[in-house]
Every structure is written in C-alpha cells, then in structure tokens.
Design a protein around this motif. Structure first.
Motif, PDB file in Angstrom:
ATOM      1  N   ILE A 340       0.858  -1.188   0.000  1.00 23.12           N
ATOM      2  CA  ILE A 340       0.000   0.000   0.000  1.00 23.12           C
ATOM      3  C   ILE A 340       0.891   1.233   0.000  1.00 23.12           C
ATOM      4  CG2 ILE A 340      -1.720   1.299   1.314  1.00 23.12           C
ATOM      5  CD1 ILE A 340      -2.742  -1.386   2.372  1.00 23.12           C
ATOM      6  N   ILE A 341       0.778   2.042  -1.046  1.00 21.37           N
ATOM      7  CA  ILE A 341       1.637   3.221  -1.187  1.00 21.37           C
ATOM      8  C   ILE A 341       0.866   4.527  -1.020  1.00 21.37           C
ATOM      9  CG2 ILE A 341       3.253   1.996  -2.675  1.00 21.37           C
ATOM     10  CD1 ILE A 341       2.012   3.608  -5.030  1.00 21.37           C
ATOM     11  N   ALA A 342      -0.466   4.468  -0.940  1.00 22.21           N
ATOM     12  CA  ALA A 342      -1.257   5.680  -0.738  1.00 22.21           C
ATOM     13  C   ALA A 342      -2.637   5.284  -0.227  1.00 22.21           C
ATOM     14  CB  ALA A 342      -1.386   6.485  -2.033  1.00 22.21           C
ATOM     15  N   CYS A 343      -3.255   6.204   0.508  1.00 18.40           N
ATOM     16  CA  CYS A 343      -4.612   5.955   0.996  1.00 18.40           C
ATOM     17  C   CYS A 343      -5.332   7.276   1.185  1.00 18.40           C
ATOM     18  CB  CYS A 343      -4.597   5.160   2.303  1.00 18.40           C
ATOM     19  SG  CYS A 343      -4.002   6.093   3.729  1.00 18.40           S
ATOM     20  N   GLY A 370       2.235  12.602  -8.826  1.00 20.08           N
ATOM     21  CA  GLY A 370       0.864  12.769  -9.292  1.00 20.08           C
ATOM     22  C   GLY A 370      -0.114  11.804  -8.670  1.00 20.08           C
ATOM     23  N   ARG A 371       0.347  10.926  -7.787  1.00 21.78           N
ATOM     24  CA  ARG A 371      -0.552   9.937  -7.212  1.00 21.78           C
ATOM     25  C   ARG A 371      -1.557  10.562  -6.250  1.00 21.78           C
ATOM     26  NH1 ARG A 371       4.077   7.008  -8.315  1.00 21.78           N
ATOM     27  NH2 ARG A 371       3.751   4.913  -9.208  1.00 21.78           N
ATOM     28  N   ALA A 374      -4.263  11.985  -8.322  1.00 22.83           N
ATOM     29  CA  ALA A 374      -5.088  10.903  -8.881  1.00 22.83           C
ATOM     30  C   ALA A 374      -6.007  10.319  -7.818  1.00 22.83           C
ATOM     31  CB  ALA A 374      -4.189   9.819  -9.470  1.00 22.83           C
ATOM     32  N   LEU A 375      -5.495  10.168  -6.602  1.00 19.44           N
ATOM     33  CA  LEU A 375      -6.315   9.614  -5.524  1.00 19.44           C
ATOM     34  C   LEU A 375      -7.419  10.593  -5.136  1.00 19.44           C
ATOM     35  CD1 LEU A 375      -6.656   7.164  -3.770  1.00 19.44           C
ATOM     36  CD2 LEU A 375      -4.984   8.094  -2.173  1.00 19.44           C
ATOM     37  N   LEU A 376      -7.108  11.887  -5.142  1.00 14.84           N
ATOM     38  CA  LEU A 376      -8.134  12.901  -4.881  1.00 14.84           C
ATOM     39  C   LEU A 376      -9.247  12.809  -5.924  1.00 14.84           C
ATOM     40  CD1 LEU A 376      -9.286  15.452  -3.548  1.00 14.84           C
ATOM     41  CD2 LEU A 376      -7.688  16.802  -4.945  1.00 14.84           C
ATOM     42  N   ALA A 377      -8.863  12.627  -7.188  1.00  9.95           N
ATOM     43  CA  ALA A 377      -9.875  12.516  -8.254  1.00  9.95           C
ATOM     44  C   ALA A 377     -10.763  11.295  -8.025  1.00  9.95           C
ATOM     45  CB  ALA A 377      -9.190  12.431  -9.615  1.00  9.95           C
ATOM     46  N   THR A 378     -10.177  10.194  -7.546  1.00 10.16           N
ATOM     47  CA  THR A 378     -10.959   8.991  -7.247  1.00 10.16           C
ATOM     48  C   THR A 378     -11.963   9.262  -6.132  1.00 10.16           C
ATOM     49  OG1 THR A 378      -9.129   7.565  -7.943  1.00 10.16           O
ATOM     50  CG2 THR A 378     -10.808   6.581  -6.516  1.00 10.16           C
ATOM     51  N   ILE A 379     -11.522   9.969  -5.097  1.00  6.07           N
ATOM     52  CA  ILE A 379     -12.412  10.293  -3.983  1.00  6.07           C
ATOM     53  C   ILE A 379     -13.534  11.226  -4.440  1.00  6.07           C
ATOM     54  CG2 ILE A 379     -12.542  11.470  -1.754  1.00  6.07           C
ATOM     55  CD1 ILE A 379     -11.266   8.729  -1.574  1.00  6.07           C
ATOM     56  N   GLU A 380     -13.209  12.208  -5.264  1.00 11.34           N
ATOM     57  CA  GLU A 380     -14.230  13.131  -5.770  1.00 11.34           C
ATOM     58  C   GLU A 380     -15.277  12.375  -6.591  1.00 11.34           C
ATOM     59  OE1 GLU A 380     -12.132  16.098  -7.930  1.00 11.34           O
ATOM     60  OE2 GLU A 380     -11.401  17.136  -6.135  1.00 11.34           O
TER      61      GLU A 380
END
Length: 436
Positions: A340-343, A370-371, A374-380
């Motif tokens: 796991i590299i980001a959450c 940029g991860r 990208a993770l923020l976009a997934t949450i949005e």
C-alpha cells in the motif's frame, strides 16, 4: 560499527523481506547473451544467481554465445552468414559453433561450482544440470534460402526440467537443440528462454541486456498490448531490444506472469530488479502492477504502517486499529506490487450532501508523482456517485496543495453539525471546501 551505519542495510533487508517470501519456490528463467559472459563483472552476476538459488528460487539459465561463435569462426577465416535477419548454419561452421557453445557452458558451470572461503559463494554447493531438454527442428528453406542447421524450438521437456528443479538443481540451457534423428541445430537463446518459460509456466522470464539503451527507450512498465504498440510504432528500435519485446509479448500472452528486461552493466541489477518495489529495468506484465481500489480489512496493517510516521509528527490525527477497523469501508488505497503506497478516506454526511476527505497520505517514495492528485480525483468521483455536492477537508500544513486543486478556504459553519462538534480547536486545522 555505529548503529547509524547499519540502518540503511537493515532498512533494505526489511523492505526486501516480502519479496524473499514471495519469490521462494517460484520458477525464474534468466537469459543472458554471450556478450554478458565476456563482461569482467560476469562472476558477480553468477554470485547473485547463486544467492537467488539459496533463497529457494528455482532457476533455469539460458546463455547465448554469439561473440564466442564469431570469434571462433574468425580464427578459421569462416563467416556466419545472416540472410533476412536469420543466420545460416552450414556444415562448415556447425562443428565450431558446437565447440564455442560448449566452451561457454563449461565456463558458466565452473563459475557456479566456485566455493572458495573468501568468495561470495563460500560454502555454496550448487548442482548444475544440462542436457538434451530441447527438441528442435530445422528452419528449412525459406524464400529460396536453405538455413541448413539453423533451427527453432519444437518442444521443451518441461517434466524432466521440473524434476531437476524440484531436487534443488539449477538448469543451464545452451542455444542448441536436438532432433529425433540425432541432428544438432543452432538456436536463438532468446527463443529457447521464451519457449522454456512458457513450457514451465514460469513466474518470471528475465532478459539480461548487454546494452544500456533498454532503460532509455522503454517505459518502466508495459502491458503486452503496450509492448506490441511500441514494436509497431518504433521500427527503428535496436534489433536486440525488438527481439526482447517480441518475446515478452509472446510469453505474457502464453500466461508467463512477468517478463523483465534489465541492462546488466550495473552491478547488482538483477537483485535490485527482484527485491525493490520499483525495480531497475522494464517490466512487461498482463496483470495489474499498480491498482486503486476500496480497502478491505486485510489492508489495515498496511494503512497503519503508511500513516504512522505522519501521526508521530502530529500531521494526522491518530487512528487506533479499532477505529480503523470500523471505518475501513471509507478508505481507498493505491496498491503497488502488493504494498500500500497511498490511501485516503471519504466520510459522507448524506443529510448535508457533503463529504469529508481525510487521511490523504502517499508513501515518501512516491510523492511528487501525481498519485495524490489521482487519488483525490478517485475520492471526488466516489463522492459524486454517492450524491454529495461538496467535499471538505481539514488540514494544518497542506492548505495550499488543496487550494491549487480547486478547494477554497471556509469557516467552521460549512462543516456538518456532527463534524463541528468534534472539531479540535487545539489543532486549529484550516477548513477548505470544494463544490463538486
């Protein structure tokens, strides 16, 4: 020796531990060219291969011998002819090819047998097995050209190879094959390696490139489709690299899980490719190497390890394991090769149509990549799918990062009532909100 000096080694070993466990009992096919054998640091590569064997990895080695063959023929004023990119092996050159290939095989076996007390292989007892594992057939006559003793792989005796591997031996394959009629055929080492990996259902096929351009011309990760597209769109690729990609596509489509292309001039490149998360070469795989998905209860340990350093610095509110277990359904993670590299977490307040973004963390090795964006976009996207109109975040030190991504400063009144009651005035976090 000070503790500070030991820390990097301890850190590396701990990070490599998961790969040591994952690789044990797996089958790797490693191919290296005759140029590699001639390198001054080739014994170091052999030492690394022996280390892999000692860790319980089943190894099939495939060696080339082109420069050795060309040197042997040059001494006798003979030339190995190439027509349409294929070599012609006639009766005059075949005996010298067999001699050169045999000499290379013996040299490799000798290095694998080394066990001097002051060498990296001290105490190692490596059993090397070579044999008639490859059945070959002639290329025959193509476009009017008789390729004589140049052949192609017809069959790999996977059962016999597997029996030897299961008894702890390293298999060493040469670029020669034999026919049921007793003939000898000159083969491509890359084809032998690829056919062997497919027949054995190997976990990895590894090409050790003697050229440096592989790392410069190829992305770090490719799918078989992506590799095929590069072959179609880049006709000027160096020939050796094109062969590697062609064989990588073929192997992956035949269920070999991963194909690695490594430039071996860097001492220890094989170990760095296998025991570091991001490796050092190019990986071709049909399976996802990195994925973004909803977290599960099995991910709690990895999330806790990821966020612990920020909790210790008070950049994040501490989350006990018990709380994380209750809230795990709110978390989304980025997983890279099993780590796991980001959450990030999304806490919805459906009545107010607002969601709280929390615990957005990226591992230090992957920041500035940029991860996080990208993770923020997934949450949005997830927030909009839940019918939320706004996304809010509380932060002490990253307000500018969020403002650069569309968030605006706001006061406490924008927070849902339940969140306002839990606001920690001692932390004095800034509130930002974004309309979705």
């Amino acid at each position: 020796m000070s503790q500070d000096y030991l820390l990097p080694e301890v850190h590396w070993l701990r990070n490599a531990a998961s790969y040591i466990h994952a690789h044990r009992g797996r089958t790797f096919v490693i191919a290296f060219a005759g140029d590699t054998v001639r390198e001054p640091h080739f014994p170091h590569l052999i030492h690394d291969i022996t280390l892999l064997s000692s860790l319980g990895i089943q190894l099939v080695l495939v060696h080339g011998a082109r420069p050795q063959i060309e040197a042997a023929l040059a001494q006798r004023n003979l030339n190995l002819r190439y027509i349409n990119g294929l070599r012609v092996t006639d009766d005059s050159v075949l005996p010298h090819i067999k001699e050169a290939v045999g000499a290379v095989r013996i040299e490799i076996e000798a290095l694998l047998s080394m066990g001097l007390p002051n060498s990296p292989m001290a105490g190692a007892k490596v059993r090397v097995v070579s044999g008639n594992f490859i059945t070959a057939r002639p290329l025959g006559v193509r476009e009017g050209v008789d390729y004589c003793h140049t052949g192609e792989v017809r069959k790999i005796d996977a059962q016999a190879i597997r029996q030897c591997l299961n008894h702890g031996a390293i298999i060493l394959l040469s670029p020669l094959g034999y026919s049921p009629t007793g003939e000898v055929f000159n083969l491509s080492a890359d084809e032998v390696a690829t056919a062997s990996a497919i027949a054995l259902k190997a976990d990895k096929l590894i090409f050790m490139s003697a050229e440096l351009w592989a790392a410069e011309l190829l992305p770090r990760e490719l799918t078989p489709t992506g590799a095929a597209q590069i072959l179609q769109s880049s006709p000027q690729l160096p020939g050796e690299l094109a062969y590697y990609l062609q064989n990588a596509v073929r192997a992956c489509r035949a269920k070999v899980q991963r194909v690695h292309i490594i430039h071996q001039h860097l001492d220890g490149a094989l170990l760095m490719e296998l025991f570091k998360r991001d490796g050092i070469g190019t990986l071709v795989t049909a399976t996802a190497f990195e994925d973004t998905r909803k977290a599960t209860i099995e991910d709690i340990g990895g999330i806790l390890e990821l966020i612990a350093p920020l909790e210790e610095k008070s950049l994040l509110v501490r989350r006990p394991r018990e709380r994380l277990e209750m809230e795990i359904h709110c978390f989304t993670i980025m997983e890279r090769d099993g780590a796991i590299i980001a959450c990030a977490a999304l806490y919805p307040f459906s009545a107010e149509k607002i969601g709280e973004l929390a615990c957005l963390v990226v591992h230090p090795d992957y920041r500035q990549s940029g991860r996080a964006t990208a993770l923020l976009a997934t949450i949005e996207k997830a927030a909009m799918e839940q019918g939320l109109h706004h996304l809010c975040v509380l932060t002490t030190q990253t307000a500018h990062w969020f403002q650069e991504r569309g968030f605006t400063p706001a006061n406490l009144e924008v927070l849902p009532e339940n969140k306002r009651r839990l606001y920690n005035y001692q932390r004095n976090s800034k509130v930002l909100v974004k309309y979705l």
